[in-house]
Design a protein around this motif. Structure first.
Motif, PDB file in Angstrom:
ATOM      1  N   LEU A 277      13.633  -0.209 -18.743  1.00 56.91           N
ATOM      2  CA  LEU A 277      12.274  -0.551 -18.703  1.00 56.91           C
ATOM      3  C   LEU A 277      11.282   0.540 -18.868  1.00 56.91           C
ATOM      4  O   LEU A 277      11.388   1.162 -17.686  1.00 56.91           O
ATOM      5  CB  LEU A 277      12.092  -1.686 -17.755  1.00 56.91           C
ATOM      6  CG  LEU A 277      10.713  -2.320 -17.508  1.00 56.91           C
ATOM      7  CD1 LEU A 277      10.480  -3.550 -18.629  1.00 56.91           C
ATOM      8  CD2 LEU A 277      10.274  -2.740 -16.136  1.00 56.91           C
ATOM      9  N   MET A 278      10.452   0.442 -19.782  1.00 59.50           N
ATOM     10  CA  MET A 278       9.295   1.563 -19.425  1.00 59.50           C
ATOM     11  C   MET A 278       8.569   1.562 -18.225  1.00 59.50           C
ATOM     12  O   MET A 278       8.224   0.286 -17.893  1.00 59.50           O
ATOM     13  CB  MET A 278       8.408   1.618 -20.817  1.00 59.50           C
ATOM     14  CG  MET A 278       8.921   2.276 -21.871  1.00 59.50           C
ATOM     15  SD  MET A 278       8.214   1.882 -23.414  1.00 59.50           S
ATOM     16  CE  MET A 278       6.557   3.139 -23.028  1.00 59.50           C
ATOM     17  N   VAL A 279       8.259   2.494 -17.807  1.00 61.60           N
ATOM     18  CA  VAL A 279       7.515   2.716 -16.388  1.00 61.60           C
ATOM     19  C   VAL A 279       6.065   1.715 -16.600  1.00 61.60           C
ATOM     20  O   VAL A 279       5.672   1.295 -15.522  1.00 61.60           O
ATOM     21  CB  VAL A 279       7.213   3.996 -15.743  1.00 61.60           C
ATOM     22  CG1 VAL A 279       6.469   5.037 -16.751  1.00 61.60           C
ATOM     23  CG2 VAL A 279       6.880   4.237 -14.373  1.00 61.60           C
ATOM     24  N   GLU A 280       5.492   2.000 -17.654  1.00 57.77           N
ATOM     25  CA  GLU A 280       4.247   1.182 -18.057  1.00 57.77           C
ATOM     26  C   GLU A 280       4.184  -0.166 -17.747  1.00 57.77           C
ATOM     27  O   GLU A 280       3.294  -0.875 -17.604  1.00 57.77           O
ATOM     28  CB  GLU A 280       3.763   1.520 -19.417  1.00 57.77           C
ATOM     29  CG  GLU A 280       3.264   2.900 -19.667  1.00 57.77           C
ATOM     30  CD  GLU A 280       4.688   4.064 -20.016  1.00 57.77           C
ATOM     31  OE1 GLU A 280       5.803   3.636 -19.753  1.00 57.77           O
ATOM     32  OE2 GLU A 280       4.199   4.951 -20.766  1.00 57.77           O
ATOM     33  N   TYR A 281       5.471  -0.768 -17.756  1.00 55.81           N
ATOM     34  CA  TYR A 281       5.476  -2.127 -17.622  1.00 55.81           C
ATOM     35  C   TYR A 281       6.146  -2.669 -16.145  1.00 55.81           C
ATOM     36  O   TYR A 281       6.505  -3.684 -15.971  1.00 55.81           O
ATOM     37  CB  TYR A 281       6.590  -2.882 -18.572  1.00 55.81           C
ATOM     38  CG  TYR A 281       6.000  -2.852 -20.050  1.00 55.81           C
ATOM     39  CD1 TYR A 281       4.957  -3.228 -20.547  1.00 55.81           C
ATOM     40  CD2 TYR A 281       6.696  -1.656 -20.874  1.00 55.81           C
ATOM     41  CE1 TYR A 281       4.515  -2.884 -21.861  1.00 55.81           C
ATOM     42  CE2 TYR A 281       6.393  -1.690 -22.393  1.00 55.81           C
ATOM     43  CZ  TYR A 281       5.347  -2.103 -22.565  1.00 55.81           C
ATOM     44  OH  TYR A 281       4.724  -1.785 -23.742  1.00 55.81           O
ATOM     45  N   SER A 282       5.690  -1.848 -15.369  1.00 53.09           N
ATOM     46  CA  SER A 282       6.086  -1.881 -13.741  1.00 53.09           C
ATOM     47  C   SER A 282       5.090  -1.463 -12.985  1.00 53.09           C
ATOM     48  O   SER A 282       4.201  -0.574 -13.300  1.00 53.09           O
ATOM     49  CB  SER A 282       7.399  -1.216 -13.366  1.00 53.09           C
ATOM     50  OG  SER A 282       7.240   0.172 -13.775  1.00 53.09           O
ATOM     51  N   LYS A 283       5.226  -1.986 -11.532  1.00 57.97           N
ATOM     52  CA  LYS A 283       4.401  -1.696 -10.597  1.00 57.97           C
ATOM     53  C   LYS A 283       5.043  -1.687  -9.323  1.00 57.97           C
ATOM     54  O   LYS A 283       5.772  -2.672  -9.184  1.00 57.97           O
ATOM     55  CB  LYS A 283       3.121  -2.592 -10.407  1.00 57.97           C
ATOM     56  CG  LYS A 283       2.020  -2.122  -9.622  1.00 57.97           C
ATOM     57  CD  LYS A 283       0.526  -2.761  -9.919  1.00 57.97           C
ATOM     58  CE  LYS A 283       0.370  -3.434  -8.358  1.00 57.97           C
ATOM     59  NZ  LYS A 283      -0.432  -4.528  -8.513  1.00 57.97           N
ATOM     60  N   HIS A 284       4.923  -0.588  -8.742  1.00 56.92           N
ATOM     61  CA  HIS A 284       5.593  -0.397  -7.087  1.00 56.92           C
ATOM     62  C   HIS A 284       5.022  -1.533  -6.321  1.00 56.92           C
ATOM     63  O   HIS A 284       3.545  -1.183  -6.017  1.00 56.92           O
ATOM     64  CB  HIS A 284       5.681   0.808  -6.675  1.00 56.92           C
ATOM     65  CG  HIS A 284       6.812   1.606  -7.047  1.00 56.92           C
ATOM     66  ND1 HIS A 284       8.098   1.588  -6.556  1.00 56.92           N
ATOM     67  CD2 HIS A 284       7.116   2.681  -8.069  1.00 56.92           C
ATOM     68  CE1 HIS A 284       9.134   2.496  -7.014  1.00 56.92           C
ATOM     69  NE2 HIS A 284       8.558   3.031  -7.784  1.00 56.92           N
ATOM     70  N   LEU A 285       5.673  -2.398  -5.706  1.00 59.19           N
ATOM     71  CA  LEU A 285       4.959  -3.046  -4.655  1.00 59.19           C
ATOM     72  C   LEU A 285       5.279  -2.418  -3.171  1.00 59.19           C
ATOM     73  O   LEU A 285       4.361  -2.444  -2.465  1.00 59.19           O
ATOM     74  CB  LEU A 285       5.697  -4.314  -4.336  1.00 59.19           C
ATOM     75  CG  LEU A 285       5.296  -5.451  -5.883  1.00 59.19           C
ATOM     76  CD1 LEU A 285       5.926  -6.973  -5.701  1.00 59.19           C
ATOM     77  CD2 LEU A 285       3.912  -5.547  -5.935  1.00 59.19           C
ATOM     78  N   ASP A 286       6.444  -1.805  -2.971  1.00 59.47           N
ATOM     79  CA  ASP A 286       6.902  -0.983  -2.042  1.00 59.47           C
ATOM     80  C   ASP A 286       7.632   0.067  -2.570  1.00 59.47           C
ATOM     81  O   ASP A 286       8.378  -0.034  -3.533  1.00 59.47           O
ATOM     82  CB  ASP A 286       6.988  -1.766  -0.660  1.00 59.47           C
ATOM     83  CG  ASP A 286       8.288  -2.467  -0.544  1.00 59.47           C
ATOM     84  OD1 ASP A 286       9.559  -2.071  -1.523  1.00 59.47           O
ATOM     85  OD2 ASP A 286       8.299  -3.759  -0.386  1.00 59.47           O
ATOM     86  N   GLU A 287       8.386   0.878  -1.726  1.00 63.27           N
ATOM     87  CA  GLU A 287       9.321   1.963  -1.898  1.00 63.27           C
ATOM     88  C   GLU A 287      10.405   1.229  -2.590  1.00 63.27           C
ATOM     89  O   GLU A 287      10.880   1.897  -3.577  1.00 63.27           O
ATOM     90  CB  GLU A 287       9.824   2.445  -0.602  1.00 63.27           C
ATOM     91  CG  GLU A 287       9.246   3.585  -0.115  1.00 63.27           C
ATOM     92  CD  GLU A 287       9.405   4.933  -0.963  1.00 63.27           C
ATOM     93  OE1 GLU A 287      10.279   5.359  -0.876  1.00 63.27           O
ATOM     94  OE2 GLU A 287       8.541   5.084  -1.768  1.00 63.27           O
ATOM     95  N   ARG A 288      10.896   0.141  -2.384  1.00 60.74           N
ATOM     96  CA  ARG A 288      12.248  -0.457  -2.717  1.00 60.74           C
ATOM     97  C   ARG A 288      12.026  -1.599  -3.748  1.00 60.74           C
ATOM     98  O   ARG A 288      12.909  -2.211  -3.958  1.00 60.74           O
ATOM     99  CB  ARG A 288      12.797  -0.876  -1.545  1.00 60.74           C
ATOM    100  CG  ARG A 288      13.225  -0.090  -0.493  1.00 60.74           C
ATOM    101  CD  ARG A 288      14.445   0.642  -0.657  1.00 60.74           C
ATOM    102  NE  ARG A 288      15.590  -0.062  -0.371  1.00 60.74           N
ATOM    103  CZ  ARG A 288      16.820   0.098  -0.540  1.00 60.74           C
ATOM    104  NH1 ARG A 288      17.071   1.350  -1.424  1.00 60.74           N
ATOM    105  NH2 ARG A 288      17.577  -0.790  -0.284  1.00 60.74           N
TER     106      ARG A 288
END
Ligand code: AMP
Ligand code: MG
Length: 405
Positions: free
Chosen positions: A109-120
């Motif tokens: 999955l391309m990083v552009e389609y994600s968001k970190h909610l926390d470290e994990r």
């Protein structure tokens, strides 16, 4: 002899046995053997994006309005094997372009389609299909798959493929050695000032360049006068050198000082296979062999010698190199004007090509001139073929042109 029969004579010559060369010396050389992939390229499943290695089915249904959550269980550093991580249900791993996929992962999955909610934990906004953003092991070449064929003239991208497969010692056909002798009482070397009645030797230079261009190694032996014993001596020296092909230009017809045929006949183990070929220009051509060595008596006229080289010597050089045909591109063109031709000989008309509008064939304009002139060839882009039994071409007729470069 017909040009077709002449070409068939070339089939009796054997390709030169390949030698091993370092990869970095292989550009423009002819491959001496078929190459198969010794291993998969790439050797492992790789990501084509920066992002997250995932199990595709864990992403199904994810969208901007209904994101899904995945657990990030680690990162695969570049150059590290992905096998050290295994994805479970709902898990993913950080990965970079070219990184090795972890066990269980089948997409990225391309990083552009994600968001970190926390470290994990990440939120993802898109589903990916199995195989998306992934190059499979062996996608370039699978172990055992054909990579390149014998006789291929190696291009930069070919060397890249060989390097990627770890093939750094390459079987290469040695360059056939082609001795070139010009004969004529009237000839002087190009760096000399001709006395009255003399002219500079053109053929040694143009033929040597044609040899190099075809993949051979020219061995220019200079100018000699039309003397039987001198010609015989020089030919013997050349054959012992040893050379693969001997080109003797001038003296191939039936004038008082034309000795090529007699000279060839006098050489030990030498058999004359053709004397005269039904092409124009180039009729007075002699072809002989001594074992796997070929001897050509070429007409002295500069244009005739070059055309005969194109038709017969070039394919023979390629045959020694393990390559098929003459290696020249052919196009169809439309004649710009009527081109008459005599029946009984295949004719090669020097033509200049002019591009036409989109979807239209280029036009071929004949460049006339006696075959003793070099300028028509200088102005030509190719040779237009007129068949033996054709009386010529009308304006606008379609014909095949063999490109000269
Ligand atoms: P020949 O085939 O010997 O009868 O020569 C035919 C014509 O080509 C004559 O006008 C020669 O002077 C000319 N000629 C022969 N050899 C060469 C050469 N090496 N360079 C330029 N012209 C040549
Ligand atoms: Mg002569």
């Amino acid at each position: 002899m017909s040009p077709q029969n002449f070409i068939e004579l070339l089939e009796s010559f054997a390709a030169l046995p390949p030698q091993t060369f370092p990869l970095e010396e292989a550009l423009g050389r002819f491959l001496g053997a078929d190459i198969q992939a010794p291993e998969d390229l790439p050797p492992f499943k790789r990501s084509t994006m920066d992002g997250f290695a995932v199990r595709a089915k864990d992403t199904f249904g994810a969208s901007e309005s209904e994101p899904l959550f995945l657990k990030v269980i680690g990162e695969i550093p570049m150059g590290a094997s992905g096998d050290t991580l295994a994805l479970g249900l709902g898990e993913c791993a950080t990965i970079w372009t070219g990184g090795s996929l972890p066990q269980g992962a089948d997409a990225v999955l391309m990083v552009e389609y994600s968001k970190h909610l926390d470290e994990r934990t990440i939120e993802i906004y898109r589903a990916v299909a199995p195989g998306e953003n992934v190059i499979q092991a062996g996608d370039d070449f699978q172990k055992g798959a054909p990579v390149l064929k014998r006789g291929r003239c190696l291009a930069p991208q070919d060397l890249g493929a060989l390097a990627g497969l770890g093939l750094t010692r390459i079987p290469i056909a040695p360059r056939p050695v082609v001795a070139i002798i010009s004969t004529g009482d009237e000839l002087v070397a190009p760096d000399k000032t001709p006395q009255a009645g003399k002219i500079r030797d053109i053929n040694s230079t143009s033929l040597a360049a044609l040899v190099t261009e075809a993949g051979g190694r020219p061995l220019p032996l200079g100018v000699i006068s039309d003397e039987f014993s001198l010609m015989q001596e020089r030919c013997l020296e050349a054959l012992e050198a040893p050379v693969d092909i001997l080109l003797l230009s001038g003296g191939s017809s039936v004038g008082r000082r034309d000795f090529t045929l007699e000279v060839f006949k006098s050489l030990p183990n030498c058999t004359v296979m053709a004397h005269g070929v039904a092409v124009r220009p180039g009729k007075p051509t002699i072809f002989a062999h001594s074992g796997n060595q070929a001897l050509f008596g070429l007409p002295g006229h500069a244009a005739s010698a070059m055309v005969v080289f194109e038709l017969f010597v070039r394919p023979l050089i390629r045959r020694f190199l393990g390559a098929a045909g003459d290696g020249r591109r052919r196009i169809t063109a439309q004649t710009s004007q009527v081109i008459p031709s005599a029946i009984g000989r295949e004719e090669y008309v020097r033509v200049a090509l002019e591009e036409q509008g989109p979807g239209e064939k280029p036009t071929a304009r004949p460049i006339y001139g006696k075959s003793g002139l070099i300028r028509p060839l200088v102005a030509a882009d190719g040779l237009l073929k007129i068949d033996r039994d054709c009386e010529g071409l009308d304006q606008g007729e379609t014909a095949q042109v063999r490109l000269l470069n």
